[in-house]
Design an enzyme around this catalytic site. Sequence first.
Site, PDB file in Angstrom:
ATOM      1  N   ASP A  52       0.963  -1.084  -0.036  1.00 64.09           N
ATOM      2  CA  ASP A  52      -0.151  -0.111  -0.021  1.00 64.09           C
ATOM      3  C   ASP A  52       0.895   1.184   0.010  1.00 64.09           C
ATOM      4  O   ASP A  52       0.723   2.310  -0.653  1.00 64.09           O
ATOM      5  CB  ASP A  52      -0.992   0.006   1.203  1.00 64.09           C
ATOM      6  CG  ASP A  52      -1.993  -0.782   1.328  1.00 64.09           C
ATOM      7  OD1 ASP A  52      -2.184  -1.642   0.113  1.00 64.09           O
ATOM      8  OD2 ASP A  52      -2.457  -1.224   2.198  1.00 64.09           O
ATOM      9  N   HIS A 112      -5.073  -2.369   1.373  1.00 59.69           N
ATOM     10  CA  HIS A 112      -5.497  -3.684   1.776  1.00 59.69           C
ATOM     11  C   HIS A 112      -6.139  -3.597   3.408  1.00 59.69           C
ATOM     12  O   HIS A 112      -5.515  -2.941   4.117  1.00 59.69           O
ATOM     13  CB  HIS A 112      -4.345  -4.595   1.691  1.00 59.69           C
ATOM     14  CG  HIS A 112      -3.909  -4.666   0.266  1.00 59.69           C
ATOM     15  ND1 HIS A 112      -3.057  -4.128  -0.180  1.00 59.69           N
ATOM     16  CD2 HIS A 112      -3.966  -6.080  -0.045  1.00 59.69           C
ATOM     17  CE1 HIS A 112      -2.588  -4.616  -1.198  1.00 59.69           C
ATOM     18  NE2 HIS A 112      -3.163  -5.747  -1.506  1.00 59.69           N
TER      19      HIS A 112
END
Length: 156
Positions: A25, A73
């Site tokens: 991320d 996520h």
Amino acid sequence: MSDLDRLASRAAIQDLYSDKLIAVDKRQEGRLASIWWDDAEWTIEGIGTYKGPEGALDLANNVLWPMFHECIHYGTNLRLEFVSADKVNGIGDVLLLGNLVEGNQSILIAAVFTDEYERRDGVWKFSKRNACTNYFTPLAGIHFAPPGIHFAPSGA
């Protein structure tokens, strides 16, 4: 294996699970490379198998990161099974929300991670990860935006 060792191992493995999500991320190469053994395998069904820290970086730099403007996520339901004092199998679910580069639209991905973790010389790392995607759903007409994009401040 003592109860204390089991708890410490569980905490270390939970950190690995989160570190992988955070590294992808936040696009943190160092964090991503640090969680894999040199002989580890990361397989994403339909994409391929990547080996070791270099393979993880190859996958991130040439497949995952070019696919998304940004993504986040959410990992959940992590279940760990101690096979031995130095080997643990895990399974967990992941929900990814992101904005695709192609088509400039948002996407929802749901996947299951099936993992193997090994402790070598006192350190836990991934030895294997298999990612099986359950849903890969473009969200037509939707683009996730940061706060403040859609609403003017009060009094404006």
